[in-house]
Design an enzyme around this catalytic site. Structure first.
Site, mmCIF file in Angstrom:
data_model
loop_
_atom_site.group_PDB
_atom_site.id
_atom_site.type_symbol
_atom_site.label_atom_id
_atom_site.label_comp_id
_atom_site.label_asym_id
_atom_site.label_seq_id
_atom_site.Cartn_x
_atom_site.Cartn_y
_atom_site.Cartn_z
ATOM 1 N N LEU A 15 -71.433 57.282 -44.856
ATOM 2 C CA LEU A 15 -71.235 58.904 -45.280
ATOM 3 C C LEU A 15 -70.355 59.249 -46.271
ATOM 4 O O LEU A 15 -71.158 60.063 -47.858
ATOM 5 C CB LEU A 15 -71.918 59.374 -44.234
ATOM 6 C CG LEU A 15 -73.022 59.755 -44.042
ATOM 7 C CD1 LEU A 15 -72.595 60.659 -42.130
ATOM 8 C CD2 LEU A 15 -73.893 60.944 -44.459
ATOM 9 N N HIS A 257 -64.098 56.410 -25.524
ATOM 10 C CA HIS A 257 -65.344 57.445 -25.667
ATOM 11 C C HIS A 257 -65.545 57.406 -24.419
ATOM 12 O O HIS A 257 -65.961 56.714 -23.954
ATOM 13 C CB HIS A 257 -66.416 57.688 -26.586
ATOM 14 C CG HIS A 257 -67.498 58.145 -26.584
ATOM 15 N ND1 HIS A 257 -68.271 59.142 -24.917
ATOM 16 C CD2 HIS A 257 -68.105 59.089 -27.226
ATOM 17 C CE1 HIS A 257 -68.886 59.758 -25.483
ATOM 18 N NE2 HIS A 257 -68.346 60.703 -27.239
ATOM 19 N N ARG A 273 -72.838 66.206 -22.337
ATOM 20 C CA ARG A 273 -72.074 66.315 -21.651
ATOM 21 C C ARG A 273 -72.005 68.360 -22.360
ATOM 22 O O ARG A 273 -71.776 69.012 -21.535
ATOM 23 C CB ARG A 273 -70.419 65.921 -21.207
ATOM 24 C CG ARG A 273 -70.505 64.572 -20.658
ATOM 25 C CD ARG A 273 -68.754 63.845 -20.744
ATOM 26 N NE ARG A 273 -69.512 63.312 -21.671
ATOM 27 C CZ ARG A 273 -67.905 63.020 -22.288
ATOM 28 N NH1 ARG A 273 -67.039 63.997 -22.254
ATOM 29 N NH2 ARG A 273 -68.376 62.573 -23.922
HETATM 30 C C1 LIG Z 1 -72.360 55.325 -31.755
HETATM 31 C C2 LIG Z 1 -71.877 56.432 -32.004
HETATM 32 C C3 LIG Z 1 -72.230 57.779 -32.305
HETATM 33 C C4 LIG Z 1 -71.155 58.183 -33.650
HETATM 34 N N1 LIG Z 1 -72.039 59.669 -32.941
HETATM 35 C C5 LIG Z 1 -70.960 60.932 -33.687
HETATM 36 C C6 LIG Z 1 -71.786 62.128 -33.678
HETATM 37 O O1 LIG Z 1 -71.948 63.111 -33.292
HETATM 38 N N2 LIG Z 1 -70.325 63.111 -34.558
HETATM 39 C C7 LIG Z 1 -69.254 62.597 -35.129
HETATM 40 O O2 LIG Z 1 -68.859 63.768 -35.722
HETATM 41 N N3 LIG Z 1 -69.063 61.229 -34.549
HETATM 42 C C8 LIG Z 1 -69.630 60.367 -34.631
HETATM 43 N N4 LIG Z 1 -70.082 59.091 -34.638
HETATM 44 C C9 LIG Z 1 -68.493 58.756 -35.491
HETATM 45 C C10 LIG Z 1 -68.847 58.544 -37.334
HETATM 46 O O3 LIG Z 1 -70.089 57.900 -36.784
HETATM 47 C C11 LIG Z 1 -68.269 57.623 -38.186
HETATM 48 O O4 LIG Z 1 -66.870 58.020 -38.309
HETATM 49 C C12 LIG Z 1 -68.444 57.804 -39.627
HETATM 50 O O5 LIG Z 1 -69.803 57.535 -39.386
HETATM 51 C C13 LIG Z 1 -68.191 56.840 -40.577
HETATM 52 O O6 LIG Z 1 -68.846 57.235 -41.663
HETATM 53 P P1 LIG Z 1 -67.697 56.350 -42.620
HETATM 54 O O7 LIG Z 1 -68.877 56.602 -43.965
HETATM 55 O O8 LIG Z 1 -66.512 56.168 -42.769
HETATM 56 O O9 LIG Z 1 -68.477 54.545 -42.449
HETATM 57 P P2 LIG Z 1 -69.182 53.884 -41.916
HETATM 58 O O10 LIG Z 1 -70.608 54.991 -41.866
HETATM 59 O O11 LIG Z 1 -69.466 53.006 -41.236
HETATM 60 O O12 LIG Z 1 -69.810 52.613 -43.234
HETATM 61 C C14 LIG Z 1 -69.046 51.888 -44.002
HETATM 62 C C15 LIG Z 1 -69.319 51.503 -45.344
HETATM 63 O O13 LIG Z 1 -68.687 50.151 -45.832
HETATM 64 C C16 LIG Z 1 -69.297 48.762 -46.187
HETATM 65 N N5 LIG Z 1 -68.496 47.926 -46.044
HETATM 66 C C17 LIG Z 1 -67.154 47.810 -45.065
HETATM 67 N N6 LIG Z 1 -66.439 46.377 -45.165
HETATM 68 C C18 LIG Z 1 -67.220 46.181 -46.324
HETATM 69 C C19 LIG Z 1 -66.183 45.516 -47.412
HETATM 70 N N7 LIG Z 1 -65.441 44.699 -47.405
HETATM 71 N N8 LIG Z 1 -66.656 45.479 -48.800
HETATM 72 C C20 LIG Z 1 -68.116 46.099 -49.239
HETATM 73 N N9 LIG Z 1 -68.122 47.327 -48.428
HETATM 74 C C21 LIG Z 1 -67.973 47.489 -46.790
HETATM 75 C C22 LIG Z 1 -70.467 48.921 -45.088
HETATM 76 O O14 LIG Z 1 -71.422 47.835 -45.166
HETATM 77 C C23 LIG Z 1 -70.831 50.961 -45.235
HETATM 78 O O15 LIG Z 1 -72.231 50.347 -45.834
HETATM 79 C C24 LIG Z 1 -69.859 58.272 -34.169
HETATM 80 C C25 LIG Z 1 -70.003 56.570 -33.425
HETATM 81 C C26 LIG Z 1 -70.844 56.089 -33.173
HETATM 82 C C27 LIG Z 1 -69.986 54.639 -32.984
#
Ligand SMILES: Cc1cc2nc3c(=O)[nH]c(=O)nc-3n(C[C@H](O)[C@H](O)[C@H](O)COP(=O)(O)OP(=O)(O)OC[C@H]3O[C@@H](n4cnc5c(N)ncnc54)[C@H](O)[C@@H]3O)c2cc1C
Length: 666
Positions: A15, A257, A273
């Site tokens: 995202l 968590h 919860r």
């Molecule tokens: C099970 C679960 C439930 C959750 N529920 C919630 C919730 O309800 N509410 C909330 O606020 N947060 C929640 N979180 C936390 C939240 O989902 C994440 O913190 C957030 O979505 C992270 O988004 P991001 O875009 O930073 O990274 P990510 O979505 O992890 O995306 C990382 C991207 O980087 C790419 N990538 C990684 N390394 C490399 C590399 N070396 N080279 C090229 N590409 C690479 C991957 O392919 C991916 O596309 C939850 C987390 C988990 C684990």
């Protein structure tokens, strides 16, 4: 080697990365995204419970606004966050959630009239306002004063990621999938892109860009059991660390968590919860009110996870072949609620536990979940050390979470920070020329090629999979929920040994193209460095703050430790990171340190706290009753935002309530 040029390069298609890419592309910039996997499979899709934004549409959110959201976030962080960033975030969250609706997110909506909910184990009926009918709804989450978490049942990350990725597709933003960035191209002052490896062909490519944004997510998989996807391995943080210049912030701040299922560690959302689910022990006793009489199951995550661990240590855990656990009881919510609002949880329980959570309790235990630490940035998202290097989302330490993130504040961060930082990235690209220094590109690509050649050179050596498993076990055993000096010393010593051994990894399968062993080998030595930043940061920080709980230093020590840990790795041969500290200035804070409203109230006060409180009181008195909330904000703690994000937020009851800061409505 193939050289690929672009204005705005984004590493990561979750995202946060996609939202930055959209901001760049909408400004007419050439934009390109790299990802290990197809964008829609990024870890963001796993998020369940929701995102926080102070819309105040539901009755239980009445009176909510940016001020309350800001205060909850700062208290949640245990005063470790950057308050300016927390303000930028709280101000823009309502804008982001509405923009997501516009892009197609099917938010759960308010239905006017009586609504049956469970609060503190009792079924009560609340009345939703007629004027709120059809507006975006919100549920309760831990550590918040109001019901503020906007949701789409318990598939919020999925619906957000689909909407944002579809928007990126509609803008024709290319995503190079199955490509792994492994080195940042830089000259010590300026970042020029990355060297990446195609995971299918093994080809090395140089991506050269005006701006490079690292949005690679968290580093949860340095732990053995984690709710994170298996690709959340911290390579993004390692990329920055290996520049020797860029710093990582607060790496020791790792969230556990409370409710991951036992034994596999898959999450059941805090929404369980939030919607009224209870935690029970081996006797079926609801124990959280004994420890946290006010917030009970809905204290912040660091507090609940510690209380659960404490309770199990006292012998109240449920014995199982996988160690003790506790119960999450959502049966009282009723089948209809579970099958509409918590249906992913139901499926997880059915598929991985063979139980129906509408009838049976769920076995849970605190498990690694979120990385508060990450690549340290300025409020604009840019690294203070490397011009043109930006970071966003869970990969970054922007730093709105400090030492504990509130549930629902991470999804919100991805799209809010993506929107704000995306704007600053676009500004940067518009002001810069593309610099192509082929010698620099060769230097970094040769280094990576040499590393791969060494790994594939045959002969006896270390096994990457074994080293990774040992690192993950060490982190679990010695750098977990409760920490202490002697165990952290063990972790650091043994991680250093693993790092040395990782320099002698030799592959059994020496194919250069799609080769999981090669992928693992390249990652694990980087992961061990990241693990060392966590363990060393935790050992050095002799206090307890948020998720960093030292048994030998149980107090939060604002006098000596109101600071952000910075880790860098200036010499590649070093076995530990170099740590330094960025002090947080109480005299610049809008909310000086105090009691969070849950957890232990035993902080060692900062000498400036009382002075700052008096100063703020004097400012408020001096401005008088007629001051607008903007004037007050400006006088107490001003913060910058891109111009289009500055306008005040509107709420449906704006007309009927005071607009002064005292009225808590803006
Ligand atoms: C099970 C679960 C439930 C959750 N529920 C919630 C919730 O309800 N509410 C909330 O606020 N947060 C929640 N979180 C936390 C939240 O989902 C994440 O913190 C957030 O979505 C992270 O988004 P991001 O875009 O930073 O990274 P990510 O979505 O992890 O995306 C990382 C991207 O980087 C790419 N990538 C990684 N390394 C490399 C590399 N070396 N080279 C090229 N590409 C690479 C991957 O392919 C991916 O596309 C939850 C987390 C988990 C684990």
């Amino acid at each position: 080697m193939k050289l690929i040029y672009t204005d705005s390069l984004v590493v990561g298609a979750g995202l946060a990365g996609l939202r930055v890419a959209i901001a760049s592309k909408e400004r007419g910039l050439d934009t390109l995204v790299l990802s290990l996997i197809p964008a829609k499979r990024s870890h963001s899709a796993a998020a369940q419970g929701g995102m926080q934004a102070s819309l105040g549409n539901t009755t239980k959110g009445d009176g909510d606004n940016e001020d309350v959201h800001f205060q909850d976030t700062v208290k949640g962080s245990d005063w470790g966050c950057d308050q300016t960033v927390a303000r930028m975030f709280a101000h823009c969250a309502p804008k982001a959630v509405r923009q997501m609706a516009n892009w197609g997110v099917p938010w759960t909506r308010v239905t006017a009239g009586p609504r049956e909910v469970v609060v503190n184990a009792e079924r009560v009926t609340i009345e939703e306002a007629k004027e709120a009918h059809g507006l975006i709804n919100a549920r309760d989450f831990g550590g918040t004063k109001k019901w503020r978490t906007c949701y789409t049942a318990d598939g919020t990350g999925h619906s957000l990621l689909y909407a944002v990725d579809n928007k990126a597709i509609s803008l024709d933003i290319p995503v190079h999938e199955r490509v792994e960035a492994l080195k940042i191209i830089h000259d010590g002052k300026r970042c020029h892109g990355v060297i990446a490896r195609c995971l299918i062909t093994g080809e090395l490519r140089a991506y050269i860009a005006k701006s490079t944004t690292i949005a690679t997510g968290g580093y949860g998989r340095i732990y053995e059991v984690s709710t994170n996807a298996i690709i959340c391995e911290g390579v993004g943080q390692a990329l920055a660390l290996e520049t020797g210049v860029a710093t990582l912030g607060n790496m020791e701040a790792v969230q556990f968590h409370p409710t991951a299922i036992v034994p596999v560690g898959i999450l059941t959302t805090e929404g369980c919860r939030g919607d009224g689910g209870l935690l029970r022990d081996c006797n079926g006793h609801r124990f959280m009110p004994d420890y946290e009489p006010e917030k009970k199951e809905l204290a912040s995550r660091d507090v609940v996870s510690r209380r659960m661990t404490e309770h199990m240590r006292k012998g109240f855990g449920v014995d199982s072949p996988y160690g003790p656990h506790l119960w999450l009881d959502i049966t009282l919510l009723g089948r209809k609620h579970i099958e509409t609002n918590l249906r992913e949880v139901k499926e997880i329980c059915e598929n991985f536990l063979g139980i129906d959570p509408a009838d049976e309790w769920i076995p849970v235990r605190p498990t690694q979940h979120y990385s508060m630490g990450g690549i340290r940035t300025k409020p604009t998202g840019e690294s203070p050390q490397l011009q043109g290097l930006f970071s966003v989302g869970e990969a970054a330490c922007w730093d709105m979470h400090g030492f504990n993130r509130l549930g629902g504040n991470s999804l919100a961060e991805t799209v809010v920070a993506g929107m704000i930082i995306g704007s600053y990235v676009a500004d940067f690209c518009e002001q810069q020329d593309l610099v192509v220094d082929t010698q620099l590109v060769s230097k970094f690509s040769n280094e990576l090629q040499h590393e791969i050649d060494e790994l594939c050179s045959g002969g006896d050596g270390e096994n990457a999979f074994t080293l990774k498993a040992q690192m993950q076990r060490l982190m679990m055993d010695y750098v977990g929920i409760f920490r202490n000096g002697p165990e952290l010393e063990v972790a650091v010593t043994e991680l250093k040994e693993l790092l040395v051994r990782s320099r002698n990894i030799k592959l059994k399968c020496t194919k250069r193209h799609a080769n999981p062993e090669l992928v693992e080998a390249l990652r694990v030595r980087r992961m061990i460095k990241v693990a060392l930043t966590v363990a060393c940061g935790a050992l050095a920080r002799t206090e307890s703050r948020g998720a960093h709980a030292r048994e030998d230093y149980p107090q939060r020590n604002d006098k000596e430790w109101l600071s952000r840990t910075l880790a860098s790795w200036p010499n590649s041969e070093d076995l530990t990171p170099t740590l330094s500290y960025e002090m947080l200035d109480v005299m610049q804070m809008e909310l000086p340190p105090g009691y969070r409203g849950y957890g232990a109230d035993n902080a060692i006060a900062h000498p400036d706290t009382a002075k700052r409180q008096d100063e703020i009181a004097t400012i408020i008195a001096g401005l008088g009753d007629d001051a607008s909330r903007e004037q007050l904000q400006q006088a107490i703690m001003p913060f910058e935002l891109p111009e289009h994000l500055r306008p005040a937020n509107q709420r449906f009851h704006d007309q009927t309530k005071s607009t002064s800061k005292g009225g808590k409505n803006s």
